[in-house]
Design an enzyme around this catalytic site. Sequence first.
Site, PDB file in Angstrom:
ATOM      1  N   ARG A  38       7.465 -43.118  19.782  1.00 54.12           N
ATOM      2  CA  ARG A  38       6.870 -44.435  20.057  1.00 54.12           C
ATOM      3  C   ARG A  38       5.357 -44.358  20.195  1.00 54.12           C
ATOM      4  O   ARG A  38       4.654 -45.309  19.851  1.00 54.12           O
ATOM      5  CB  ARG A  38       7.499 -45.031  21.318  1.00 54.12           C
ATOM      6  CG  ARG A  38       8.905 -45.511  21.020  1.00 54.12           C
ATOM      7  CD  ARG A  38       9.641 -45.974  22.244  1.00 54.12           C
ATOM      8  NE  ARG A  38      10.828 -46.723  21.848  1.00 54.12           N
ATOM      9  CZ  ARG A  38      11.854 -46.986  22.627  1.00 54.12           C
ATOM     10  NH1 ARG A  38      11.866 -46.560  23.872  1.00 54.12           N
ATOM     11  NH2 ARG A  38      12.870 -47.668  22.180  1.00 54.12           N
ATOM     12  N   LYS A 199      32.211 -52.302  17.089  1.00 49.76           N
ATOM     13  CA  LYS A 199      32.940 -53.541  17.342  1.00 49.76           C
ATOM     14  C   LYS A 199      32.375 -54.750  16.616  1.00 49.76           C
ATOM     15  O   LYS A 199      31.163 -54.925  16.534  1.00 49.76           O
ATOM     16  CB  LYS A 199      32.900 -53.845  18.840  1.00 49.76           C
ATOM     17  CG  LYS A 199      33.742 -52.900  19.667  1.00 49.76           C
ATOM     18  CD  LYS A 199      33.684 -53.319  21.114  1.00 49.76           C
ATOM     19  CE  LYS A 199      34.739 -52.582  21.931  1.00 49.76           C
ATOM     20  NZ  LYS A 199      34.671 -53.011  23.336  1.00 49.76           N
ATOM     21  N   GLY A 357      20.235 -48.040  17.012  1.00 48.49           N
ATOM     22  CA  GLY A 357      20.155 -46.744  17.693  1.00 48.49           C
ATOM     23  C   GLY A 357      20.999 -45.677  17.018  1.00 48.49           C
ATOM     24  O   GLY A 357      20.511 -44.606  16.638  1.00 48.49           O
ATOM     25  N   GLY A 380      17.215 -53.552  19.969  1.00 44.75           N
ATOM     26  CA  GLY A 380      17.553 -54.961  20.214  1.00 44.75           C
ATOM     27  C   GLY A 380      16.788 -55.929  19.335  1.00 44.75           C
ATOM     28  O   GLY A 380      17.354 -56.904  18.822  1.00 44.75           O
TER      29      GLY A 380
END
Length: 399
Positions: A38, A199, A357, A380
């Site tokens: 980062r 999922k 991720g 996200g």
Amino acid sequence: MPNFKTLDDLGDIAGKVALVRVDLNLPMQGGRASDVTRVEAVKPTILELADKGAKILLFAHFGRPKGQRNSTMSTSYVQDDVEDVLGKEVMYISEVSGPVVEQSIGILRNGDIGLLDNVRFWPGEEANDPEFAKAIAAHGDFYVNDAFSAAHRAHASTEGLARLLPAYAGRAMEIELKALDAALGNPEQPVAAVVGGAKVSTKLDVLENLVGKVQHLIIGGGMANTFLAARGVDVGKSLCEHDLTDTANRIMDSADHAGCTVHLPYDVIVAKEFAANPPSVRTCNVHEVAEDEMILDVGPQAVEALGDVLKTCRTLVWNGPLGAFEIEPFDTATVALAKTAAALTEGGSLTSVAGGGDTVAALAHAGVKDDFTFVSTAGGAFLEWMEGKDLPGVAALTA
Ligand code: ADP
Ligand code: MG
């Protein structure tokens, strides 16, 4: 392409104070960062501003202090790592506004860098309190956002400041926005999307957004089991959300209407236990899964067919592994398709963008992370973008 200003639009900034939002939420181990990706990402922006003689104030969050000072979540913990990556000294400043910040700006010379403490120590940050943003903005001449990963939050340092000061996308933000635009905003067609992972329930909005935008929707991972079950396949002991089969059918119907082909595996790798190379592992047709077996990866024939689909496409967007890639041999399909995508990208026929991720970890495991056109580490924010949502941090830059 959404319209936003970049560092190219800055005039003479010598002596000006730049408020720069970065992502320094680094994973820590024994008091030092275990991964400085980062910091590497925001280095070009910081050094460019420094070269041009700005006084740079870095704003970042670190952990989740929930609006209170918390000595274990001070950005001072990452000061050494930031200095190492930038190759420059950085001055830690214990506040984000007020006299301490003003005095520090007085000490900074042109091209110097200050690192303010965790902006989430103040409740005004996550509340996007206009008074809090104003108090911060008072210190700066302009604002630069280089933290795409925080752009899905409408916080003071990600959104509020952009409305109060001349606002620019940093270099990392610019690259990310251009890559994402090339993948879904204004892509070369045909477009294929790979959606995998555990999922359906966590990626419903992604699937619903994509069926209207891509020509090929490739579904893998645990979520493929829910779609297979919706088509009447007995998936045995597989991870499957049986309560979502109606939803899966609805998604397949809207794909039909939109002219999007949904690709589900027709052969699969199954096993009786989730362990490395279990004795029970075998490849079979989806209609031959036994009651006590789990589908843990897409089968070799299906993967080959999916590779052929990618060969006909110009653009690929990928989120979610095709199988339980953490454990061998259930990484096989993900690795094979990732290598195909990398080769097509290298050959110049495919623009490939991936994020998530586990997806980033899977591409690294396949050894092709650097061979995709762009790999987003934004988590996200990347997913919300795949859902077709407006990201407040981006919207504020383009307003
Ligand atoms: P990302 O983080 O890239 O968005 P997800 O978190 O949605 O991806 O999904 C990754 C997880 O999905 C991995 O832990 C992987 O083991 C799991 N997974 C993939 N395929 C299966 C499967 N067939 N059965 C169970 N878990 C699976
Ligand atoms: Mg995940």
